[in-house]
Design a protein around this motif. Structure first.
Motif, PDB file in Angstrom:
ATOM      1  N   THR A  10       0.701  -1.262  -0.065  1.00  0.00           N
ATOM      2  CA  THR A  10       0.141   0.043   0.051  1.00  0.00           C
ATOM      3  C   THR A  10       0.765   1.216  -0.122  1.00  0.00           C
ATOM      4  N   ASP A  11       0.387   2.383  -0.782  1.00  0.00           N
ATOM      5  CA  ASP A  11       0.691   3.497  -0.579  1.00  0.00           C
ATOM      6  C   ASP A  11      -0.318   4.477  -0.609  1.00  0.00           C
ATOM      7  N   ARG A  12      -1.107   4.957   0.295  1.00  0.00           N
ATOM      8  CA  ARG A  12      -2.231   5.695   0.020  1.00  0.00           C
ATOM      9  C   ARG A  12      -2.330   6.997  -0.512  1.00  0.00           C
ATOM     10  N   LYS A  13      -0.861   7.267  -0.680  1.00  0.00           N
ATOM     11  CA  LYS A  13      -0.787   8.825  -1.145  1.00  0.00           C
ATOM     12  C   LYS A  13      -0.956   8.618  -2.846  1.00  0.00           C
ATOM     13  N   GLU A  39       2.205   2.042   5.529  1.00  0.00           N
ATOM     14  CA  GLU A  39       1.965   3.326   5.732  1.00  0.00           C
ATOM     15  C   GLU A  39       2.873   3.982   6.619  1.00  0.00           C
ATOM     16  N   LEU A  47      -2.803   3.905  12.116  1.00  0.00           N
ATOM     17  CA  LEU A  47      -2.256   2.852  11.335  1.00  0.00           C
ATOM     18  C   LEU A  47      -3.023   1.649  12.057  1.00  0.00           C
ATOM     19  N   THR A  50      -6.490   1.495  10.404  1.00  0.00           N
ATOM     20  CA  THR A  50      -6.537   1.236   9.091  1.00  0.00           C
ATOM     21  C   THR A  50      -6.208  -0.324   8.763  1.00  0.00           C
TER      22      THR A  50
END
Length: 95
Positions: A10-13, A39, A47, A50
């Motif tokens: 993951t990389d929410r950005k 993250e 975190l 999430t």
């Protein structure tokens, strides 16, 4: 057996028009069988929250969940494992 040649990190950005959970669910629906929650800039509380949400999704789709560097959160959400980066806690201590 899980094929680790392809799994989601993951990389929410990088998520533009959807939530991270929506992107992960779409990947799981497409056949991804492992997710690494990575993250690094989130607070412990965010975190954890999430990770709880993502754990529900991975359980629903029969996929594995790995938490980046945070053994405490991995244990708290019953993740399948922890990804330990270089310079972090030694593997023998994490076990």
């Amino acid at each position: 057996m899980i094929d680790f040649h392809l799994y989601l990190i993951t990389d929410r950005k990088q998520v533009r028009r959807s939530s991270l959970a929506e992107v992960i669910e779409a990947a799981l629906k497409s056949g991804i069988k492992a997710v690494q929650l990575r993250e690094k800039d989130l607070s412990g509380r965010v975190l954890y929250e999430t990770a709880v949400e993502i754990r529900k999704l991975t359980t629903l789709y029969g996929a594995r969940l790995f938490i980046n560097d945070r053994t405490d959160i991995a244990l708290a959400v019953d993740a399948d494992g922890v990804h330990l980066g270089g310079g972090r806690i030694p593997v023998c201590r994490a076990r």
